[in-house]
Scaffold this motif. Structure first.
Motif, mmCIF file in Angstrom:
data_model
loop_
_atom_site.group_PDB
_atom_site.id
_atom_site.type_symbol
_atom_site.label_atom_id
_atom_site.label_comp_id
_atom_site.label_asym_id
_atom_site.label_seq_id
_atom_site.Cartn_x
_atom_site.Cartn_y
_atom_site.Cartn_z
ATOM 1 N N UNK A 66 53.934 52.587 51.095
ATOM 2 C CA UNK A 66 54.023 52.986 49.555
ATOM 3 C C UNK A 66 52.512 53.288 49.539
ATOM 4 N N UNK A 67 51.820 52.205 50.681
ATOM 5 C CA UNK A 67 50.570 51.853 49.622
ATOM 6 C C UNK A 67 49.990 51.218 49.519
ATOM 7 N N UNK A 68 51.039 49.716 48.518
ATOM 8 C CA UNK A 68 50.914 49.301 48.541
ATOM 9 C C UNK A 68 49.809 47.355 49.487
ATOM 10 N N UNK A 69 48.768 46.836 48.359
ATOM 11 C CA UNK A 69 48.036 45.847 49.168
ATOM 12 C C UNK A 69 48.613 44.766 48.132
ATOM 13 N N UNK A 70 48.176 43.620 48.506
ATOM 14 C CA UNK A 70 47.142 42.622 48.270
ATOM 15 C C UNK A 70 46.258 42.178 48.119
ATOM 16 N N UNK A 71 45.759 43.071 47.401
ATOM 17 C CA UNK A 71 44.444 43.343 47.078
ATOM 18 C C UNK A 71 43.560 42.603 45.365
ATOM 19 N N UNK A 72 43.041 41.659 46.004
ATOM 20 C CA UNK A 72 42.063 40.772 44.793
ATOM 21 C C UNK A 72 40.826 41.552 44.270
ATOM 22 N N UNK A 73 39.738 41.303 43.418
ATOM 23 C CA UNK A 73 38.989 41.538 43.178
ATOM 24 C C UNK A 73 37.942 41.083 41.941
ATOM 25 N N UNK A 74 37.494 40.803 42.625
ATOM 26 C CA UNK A 74 36.457 40.197 41.008
ATOM 27 C C UNK A 74 35.120 41.175 40.657
ATOM 28 N N UNK A 75 34.999 40.825 39.069
ATOM 29 C CA UNK A 75 33.895 41.127 38.711
ATOM 30 C C UNK A 75 33.752 40.629 36.889
ATOM 31 N N UNK A 76 32.558 41.090 36.126
ATOM 32 C CA UNK A 76 31.869 40.009 35.149
ATOM 33 C C UNK A 76 33.254 40.165 33.990
ATOM 34 N N UNK A 77 34.069 40.730 33.645
ATOM 35 C CA UNK A 77 34.788 40.647 32.681
ATOM 36 C C UNK A 77 36.695 40.304 33.521
ATOM 37 N N UNK A 78 36.712 40.524 34.979
ATOM 38 C CA UNK A 78 37.353 39.261 34.565
ATOM 39 C C UNK A 78 37.979 37.861 35.060
ATOM 40 N N UNK A 79 36.414 37.309 35.842
ATOM 41 C CA UNK A 79 36.195 36.536 36.197
ATOM 42 C C UNK A 79 35.629 35.355 34.559
ATOM 43 N N UNK A 80 34.843 36.267 33.145
ATOM 44 C CA UNK A 80 35.806 35.885 31.987
ATOM 45 C C UNK A 80 37.287 35.410 31.725
#
Length: 511
Positions: A66-80
């Motif tokens: 189904x194309x599902x992944x355990x995928x995490x990412x970060x930028x300035x918004x998510x870090x705040x």
């Protein structure tokens, strides 16, 4: 490193199920300290240029078919957002230090809310984000239904039903995205050009689904009821973290994936935001329960977040993210004073009853804390509330100047109900019959029976304030941590805005 906030918090929750209750509060404290420390280190050690893009930090195949992944990412918004999650979680544990009733379970559910929130802010896979988003609902229900007060069953059920309704709308939007684009990867989806017809109806469905949790008018009524019914830590988490999940989802998913749909509906978002600001502030001015005042205050302040998002310019949206952080800190502090410092000791939140107790002398630290929190909530310069709101209003002036004028009336009402609550809670004067608080209860869920009364004059009350337990050391630590944060961000908002604005400018709806 930031991904470990999820693992450590889930790990701490699981450990609580197997260790004796005598160490449960220490496990919860160490877990939340670790999460906050990791977020703080990541904020200052990550180069600002690296926070402009939503960069992958973990990626593992999950359901490949189904194309599902355990995928995490970060930028300035998510870090705040991860930073305010860690801060509010830590202080919620400190303000729950003397909870005795089913202690292991209490901190287990608390940590699940925190872990799910970290997951939402760091998810780069749509289904994973939705999974964490829904995961937060269950522990919220148990925290309120078991440890709450004031119609706790009704408050817990209402919050849960509203959350599931919003989640159902979000799920419909995610299905439409997956069927159309064939992917759940947020970084891939932002490059996909969705048909205008899909964006026309898909954006309001997604944004409204997330907006339920953000307290958007008129689907806001769960918030004051839930805040009042929840224990102090539950109110702090609801206002400080959970309401931000909805606003973050609206920004990260709805606005970023459906930019054309967003521009079609942005004016209506601004309309709902302004109504929410003014309406909730007016209702707060009529409340007699201190927690209801703060609950409607949260709805009003979240209206500023929605107004900032509706501006569709970098300044306004950056201000909205800063307001999410600021309101998370300020609301947590206000609920901590109302729930733990006052209600725990006086067994009442009625402003008329509190006004004749002379609590500024009985609880001077609580009075000082509430003054600071009130100043920050009103947007007094030098506190984070001012930095966030002025950024939003400058951005809104470029897009909706009329909305700024109307919002000004809302800000006057905010000042009015805040000063009223402050005056009646700690600095009231009356010669009426005075309810005297008995000894402090050990938990929020315990309610008082009829309190004994004592008829005294104003002069006598100023000499002999009611006998209440002093503010404990964990409560002082938690309050000082929140006060220092709102002051630091208010005096130097650049430390967060420098990380937020590049991430906002990289989003599709600004291009």
């Amino acid at each position: 490193m930031i991904a470990w906030t999820i693992y450590i918090t889930f790990g701490g929750a699981l450990v609580l199920l197997f260790l004796p209750r005598v160490v449960s509060r220490w496990i919860a404290l160490l877990t939340t300290v670790a999460g906050f420390a990791i977020s703080l280190i990541a904020l200052f050690q990550t180069a600002i240029v690296d926070l402009a893009d939503f960069k992958t930090i973990a990626r593992i195949p999950w359901v490949p078919m189904l194309g599902m992944e355990y995928h995490l990412a970060v930028d300035g918004i998510s870090l705040t957002m991860a930073l305010v999650t860690g801060l509010v979680a830590l202080t919620a544990v400190l303000f729950s230090w003397d909870v005795e009733h089913r202690q292991n379970e209490f901190f287990f559910w608390l940590l699940l809310v925190v872990a799910g929130s970290y997951g939402v802010f760091l998810s780069a896979d749509l289904f994973l984000l939705f999974l964490f988003y829904e995961l937060v609902i269950v522990p919220k229900y148990f925290l309120i239904a078991i440890w709450g007060s004031t119609n706790k069953e009704y408050g817990a059920m209402k919050l849960t039903l509203y959350s599931f309704f919003g989640g159902a709308l979000v799920f419909i939007g995610i299905l439409a995205i997956y069927v159309t684009a064939g992917s759940l990867d947020l970084n891939q989806l932002v490059q996909f050009q969705f048909p205008p017809q899909l964006q026309l109806w898909g954006f309001p469905v997604l944004f409204l689904g997330f907006g339920v949790l953000a307290g958007v008018w008129p689907l806001h009524t769960w918030a004051p009821t839930g805040h009042v019914a929840a224990p102090t830590a539950g109110s702090m988490l609801l206002a400080g973290i959970v309401m931000k999940l909805g606003a973050y989802g609206g920004l990260r998913v709805a606005m970023n994936l459906f930019p054309q749909g967003f521009h079609m509906w942005s004016t209506w978002i601004a309309v709902l935001a302004v109504i929410g600001i003014v309406y909730a502030a007016a209702v707060a001015l009529r409340q007699c329960d201190l927690k209801f005042v703060i609950g409607y205050s949260s709805v009003s302040h979240m209206g500023f977040v929605l107004l900032g998002l509706a501006t569709a310019n970098a300044l306004g949206v950056s201000g909205a993210v800063l307001q999410m952080f600021s309101h998370g800190v300020i609301a947590a502090l206000l609920f901590a004073v109302a729930g733990r410092m006052l209600y725990r000791r006086t067994h009442t939140r009625e402003l008329d009853a509190l006004s004749i107790m002379n609590l500024s002398r009985a609880l001077p630290f609580a009075a000082f804390t509430f003054v600071i929190a009130s100043a920050a909530s009103m947007g007094i310069p030098g506190f984070s509330g001012f930095a966030a709101e002025i950024t939003i209003l400058v951005g809104a002036w470029k897009a909706f100047p009329i909305a700024v004028w109307i919002t000004g009336a809302g800000m006057v009402l905010v000042a009015a109900f805040t000063l009223r609550a402050l005056q009646q809670s700690f600095f009231g004067e009356s010669s009426a019959t005075t309810p005297v608080g008995s000894a402090a209860l050990s938990g929020d869920a315990k309610s008082s029976s009829a309190s004994p009364t004592l008829i005294t004059s104003s002069a006598e009350r100023s000499i002999h304030p009611p006998e209440v337990a002093p503010i404990t050391l964990p409560e002082k630590w938690g309050a000082c941590l929140l006060m220092l944060t709102t002051l630091a961000v208010g005096l130097y908002p650049k430390v967060l805005l420098d990380r937020i604005q590049p991430a906002v400018e990289a989003m599709t709806f600004l291009k």
